[in-house]
Design a protein around this motif. Structure first.
Motif, PDB file in Angstrom:
ATOM      1  N   GLY A  56      24.088  46.956   0.201  1.00 33.57           N
ATOM      2  CA  GLY A  56      25.186  46.433   0.773  1.00 33.57           C
ATOM      3  C   GLY A  56      26.265  47.080  -0.700  1.00 33.57           C
ATOM      4  N   ASP A  57      25.723  48.086  -1.290  1.00 32.54           N
ATOM      5  CA  ASP A  57      27.647  49.037  -2.073  1.00 32.54           C
ATOM      6  C   ASP A  57      27.780  49.924  -1.677  1.00 32.54           C
ATOM      7  OD1 ASP A  57      27.514  50.738  -3.999  1.00 32.54           O
ATOM      8  OD2 ASP A  57      26.569  51.182  -5.184  1.00 32.54           O
ATOM      9  N   ARG A  58      29.074  49.744  -0.981  1.00 30.67           N
ATOM     10  CA  ARG A  58      29.691  50.577  -0.856  1.00 30.67           C
ATOM     11  C   ARG A  58      30.094  51.794  -1.022  1.00 30.67           C
ATOM     12  NH1 ARG A  58      33.098  48.368   3.842  1.00 30.67           N
ATOM     13  NH2 ARG A  58      32.677  46.343   4.609  1.00 30.67           N
ATOM     14  N   SER A  59      29.612  51.847  -2.280  1.00 28.07           N
ATOM     15  CA  SER A  59      29.500  53.473  -3.433  1.00 28.07           C
ATOM     16  C   SER A  59      28.438  54.400  -2.609  1.00 28.07           C
ATOM     17  CB  SER A  59      29.513  52.865  -4.726  1.00 28.07           C
ATOM     18  OG  SER A  59      28.962  52.925  -5.093  1.00 28.07           O
ATOM     19  N   ARG A  60      27.714  54.134  -1.684  1.00 27.64           N
ATOM     20  CA  ARG A  60      26.325  54.836  -1.615  1.00 27.64           C
ATOM     21  C   ARG A  60      27.034  56.202  -1.015  1.00 27.64           C
ATOM     22  NH1 ARG A  60      21.149  55.177  -4.707  1.00 27.64           N
ATOM     23  NH2 ARG A  60      21.791  53.084  -6.299  1.00 27.64           N
ATOM     24  N   VAL A  61      26.383  57.387  -1.247  1.00 23.19           N
ATOM     25  CA  VAL A  61      26.930  57.664  -0.021  1.00 23.19           C
ATOM     26  C   VAL A  61      26.188  58.179   1.065  1.00 23.19           C
ATOM     27  CG1 VAL A  61      25.520  60.324   0.855  1.00 23.19           C
ATOM     28  CG2 VAL A  61      26.855  59.908  -1.923  1.00 23.19           C
ATOM     29  N   GLU A  62      26.958  57.485   2.609  1.00 22.26           N
ATOM     30  CA  GLU A  62      26.237  57.933   3.451  1.00 22.26           C
ATOM     31  C   GLU A  62      25.166  58.244   4.041  1.00 22.26           C
ATOM     32  OE1 GLU A  62      27.016  54.052   5.503  1.00 22.26           O
ATOM     33  OE2 GLU A  62      28.542  53.508   3.194  1.00 22.26           O
ATOM     34  N   GLY A  63      25.098  57.726   5.224  1.00 19.40           N
ATOM     35  CA  GLY A  63      24.305  58.931   6.244  1.00 19.40           C
ATOM     36  C   GLY A  63      22.841  59.585   5.664  1.00 19.40           C
ATOM     37  N   VAL A  64      22.560  59.173   4.515  1.00 16.86           N
ATOM     38  CA  VAL A  64      20.953  59.747   3.817  1.00 16.86           C
ATOM     39  C   VAL A  64      19.776  58.430   3.268  1.00 16.86           C
ATOM     40  CG1 VAL A  64      19.875  61.326   1.979  1.00 16.86           C
ATOM     41  CG2 VAL A  64      22.362  61.337   2.805  1.00 16.86           C
ATOM     42  N   LEU A  65      19.061  58.490   3.925  1.00 14.82           N
ATOM     43  CA  LEU A  65      17.981  57.650   3.047  1.00 14.82           C
ATOM     44  C   LEU A  65      17.375  58.228   3.043  1.00 14.82           C
ATOM     45  CD1 LEU A  65      17.814  55.633   6.534  1.00 14.82           C
ATOM     46  CD2 LEU A  65      18.848  55.214   4.568  1.00 14.82           C
ATOM     47  N   CYS A  66      15.958  58.194   1.492  1.00  9.72           N
ATOM     48  CA  CYS A  66      15.120  58.658   1.130  1.00  9.72           C
ATOM     49  C   CYS A  66      13.823  57.363   1.173  1.00  9.72           C
ATOM     50  CB  CYS A  66      15.611  58.641  -0.233  1.00  9.72           C
ATOM     51  SG  CYS A  66      13.758  58.417  -1.635  1.00  9.72           S
ATOM     52  N   VAL A  67      12.872  58.273   2.123  1.00 12.93           N
ATOM     53  CA  VAL A  67      12.086  57.123   2.435  1.00 12.93           C
ATOM     54  C   VAL A  67      10.780  56.909   1.499  1.00 12.93           C
ATOM     55  CG1 VAL A  67      10.247  56.946   4.559  1.00 12.93           C
ATOM     56  CG2 VAL A  67      12.471  58.290   4.549  1.00 12.93           C
ATOM     57  N   VAL A  68      10.409  55.973   1.365  1.00 11.78           N
ATOM     58  CA  VAL A  68       9.142  55.790   0.180  1.00 11.78           C
ATOM     59  C   VAL A  68       8.077  55.077   0.544  1.00 11.78           C
ATOM     60  CG1 VAL A  68      11.042  56.363  -1.680  1.00 11.78           C
ATOM     61  CG2 VAL A  68      10.730  53.877  -1.022  1.00 11.78           C
ATOM     62  N   GLU A  69       7.572  55.252   0.020  1.00 14.48           N
ATOM     63  CA  GLU A  69       6.114  54.072   0.615  1.00 14.48           C
ATOM     64  C   GLU A  69       6.482  52.729  -0.297  1.00 14.48           C
ATOM     65  OE1 GLU A  69       2.427  55.179  -1.213  1.00 14.48           O
ATOM     66  OE2 GLU A  69       2.611  57.395  -0.794  1.00 14.48           O
ATOM     67  N   ARG A  70       6.745  51.955  -1.576  1.00 18.50           N
ATOM     68  CA  ARG A  70       6.963  51.599  -2.032  1.00 18.50           C
ATOM     69  C   ARG A  70       7.771  50.545  -2.557  1.00 18.50           C
ATOM     70  NH1 ARG A  70       2.351  49.264  -0.671  1.00 18.50           N
ATOM     71  NH2 ARG A  70       0.749  50.527  -0.306  1.00 18.50           N
ATOM     72  N   PRO A  71       8.657  49.277  -2.632  1.00 16.75           N
ATOM     73  CA  PRO A  71      10.111  49.082  -3.682  1.00 16.75           C
ATOM     74  C   PRO A  71      10.327  49.615  -4.969  1.00 16.75           C
ATOM     75  CG  PRO A  71       8.943  47.125  -1.297  1.00 16.75           C
ATOM     76  CD  PRO A  71       7.989  47.930  -1.683  1.00 16.75           C
ATOM     77  N   GLY A 105      18.772  58.667 -11.228  1.00 15.78           N
ATOM     78  CA  GLY A 105      20.294  58.721 -11.158  1.00 15.78           C
ATOM     79  C   GLY A 105      20.936  60.148 -10.590  1.00 15.78           C
ATOM     80  N   GLN A 106      20.157  60.659  -9.803  1.00 15.01           N
ATOM     81  CA  GLN A 106      19.627  61.659  -8.823  1.00 15.01           C
ATOM     82  C   GLN A 106      20.393  61.296  -8.109  1.00 15.01           C
ATOM     83  OE1 GLN A 106      19.978  64.748  -9.849  1.00 15.01           O
ATOM     84  NE2 GLN A 106      20.385  65.635  -7.594  1.00 15.01           N
ATOM     85  N   TYR A 107      19.830  60.198  -7.640  1.00 19.07           N
ATOM     86  CA  TYR A 107      20.427  60.348  -5.641  1.00 19.07           C
ATOM     87  C   TYR A 107      21.078  58.994  -5.611  1.00 19.07           C
ATOM     88  CZ  TYR A 107      19.177  59.212  -0.921  1.00 19.07           C
ATOM     89  OH  TYR A 107      18.610  59.009  -0.034  1.00 19.07           O
ATOM     90  N   ARG A 108      21.800  59.208  -4.517  1.00  8.97           N
ATOM     91  CA  ARG A 108      22.972  58.108  -4.348  1.00  8.97           C
ATOM     92  C   ARG A 108      23.276  57.725  -3.057  1.00  8.97           C
ATOM     93  NH1 ARG A 108      24.468  55.337  -7.561  1.00  8.97           N
ATOM     94  NH2 ARG A 108      26.628  54.824  -7.017  1.00  8.97           N
ATOM     95  N   GLY A 109      22.184  58.271  -1.744  1.00 10.69           N
ATOM     96  CA  GLY A 109      22.631  57.641  -0.646  1.00 10.69           C
ATOM     97  C   GLY A 109      21.338  55.872  -0.424  1.00 10.69           C
ATOM     98  N   ARG A 110      21.293  55.665   0.541  1.00 10.73           N
ATOM     99  CA  ARG A 110      19.770  54.641   0.359  1.00 10.73           C
ATOM    100  C   ARG A 110      18.510  54.975   0.037  1.00 10.73           C
ATOM    101  NH1 ARG A 110      24.754  52.683   3.112  1.00 10.73           N
ATOM    102  NH2 ARG A 110      26.276  51.640   1.327  1.00 10.73           N
ATOM    103  N   TYR A 111      18.388  53.827   0.421  1.00 14.20           N
ATOM    104  CA  TYR A 111      16.121  53.973   1.102  1.00 14.20           C
ATOM    105  C   TYR A 111      16.033  53.265   2.034  1.00 14.20           C
ATOM    106  CZ  TYR A 111      16.240  54.946  -3.765  1.00 14.20           C
ATOM    107  OH  TYR A 111      17.149  56.091  -5.213  1.00 14.20           O
ATOM    108  N   HIS A 112      14.490  53.655   2.635  1.00 18.57           N
ATOM    109  CA  HIS A 112      14.118  53.199   3.260  1.00 18.57           C
ATOM    110  C   HIS A 112      12.514  52.803   2.630  1.00 18.57           C
ATOM    111  CE1 HIS A 112      13.567  51.240   7.533  1.00 18.57           C
ATOM    112  NE2 HIS A 112      12.617  51.861   7.784  1.00 18.57           N
ATOM    113  N   VAL A 113      11.908  51.935   2.722  1.00 17.40           N
ATOM    114  CA  VAL A 113      10.649  52.028   2.502  1.00 17.40           C
ATOM    115  C   VAL A 113       9.084  51.118   3.550  1.00 17.40           C
ATOM    116  CG1 VAL A 113       9.269  49.821   0.697  1.00 17.40           C
ATOM    117  CG2 VAL A 113      11.743  49.771   0.490  1.00 17.40           C
TER     118      VAL A 113
END
Ligand SMILES: [Zn+2]
Length: 199
Positions: free
Chosen positions: A74-89, A99-107
């Motif tokens: 829900g954070d609009r200040s996040r970089v759009e168009g990039v997803l970091c895919v991770v195993e677990r929450p 603090g390096q990553y400003r995109g969103r995630y996918h679990v």
């Protein structure tokens, strides 16, 4: 260690279910609970229950959330168009700490592991496919653990998006093979993300 007080022993056994807690620590924790006043113990017990009752998964990324959509989605200040895919929450907390990553995630809620009966259908992959399309994702950073299963899963995702114009990267080596993100310091995570390379 056999306490004469069955209830106290029961509490010690409960604490021993937690990761990294052995008999000695469990005993210390149990005595610390006994030292609390009634209100503190009540609050402690209620919090345990509420955590389980009220925290669910974000409808979009699959991370932990108290709402339908988590704060990062829900954070609009996040970089759009990039997803970091991770195993677990829990991996998200580790990556956020860097603090390096400003995109969103996918679990994914796991990794491919045929021996354990975990195939693509058991992972949150259809959600990923949907998001890539709907959110016009340009880059997927596959931050699964550097294990055989993590690598297999990243290759599967690469294949899944074959023929689609999307950059698929993996954090640079530096995260030791076989280790999990949990045990990697934030400087190493920052450098690994910065030096990410196409699979
Ligand atoms: Zn989310």
């Amino acid at each position: 260690m056999n306490f004469e007080l069955p209830l106290l022993q029961k509490l010690v056994d409960q604490f021993k279910k937690l990761p990294g807690v052995g008999e000695k620590t469990a005993r210390r924790l149990a005595f610390a609970i006994l030292d609390m006043n009634d209100a503190e113990v009540k609050d402690f017990a209620e919090t345990l229950q509420q955590v389980k009752e009220k925290i669910g998964f974000c409808n979009r990324c699959g991370s932990l959330s108290e709402e339908d959509i988590c704060r990062i989605c829900g954070d609009r200040s996040r970089v759009e168009g990039v997803l970091c895919v991770v195993e677990r929450p829990s991996d998200i907390y580790i990556l956020e700490r860097s603090g390096q990553y400003r995109g969103r995630y996918h679990v994914l809620h796991g990794v491919l592991s045929p021996l354990d009966g975990i195939g693509p259908g058991e992972l949150n992959l259809s959600g990923l496919k949907k998001r890539v399309k709907e959110e016009e994702i340009r880059e997927l950073i596959i931050a699964t653990n550097p294990s055989i299963e993590g690598d297999t899963t990243s290759l599967y995702i690469l294949k899944m998006f074959e023929g689609i114009d999307i950059r698929i990267t993996r954090p640079a080596r530096g995260i030791p093979l076989g280790s999990t993100l949990e045990f990697v310091d934030k400087g190493t995570i920052s450098r690994a993300l910065e030096g990410r390379e196409p699979i």
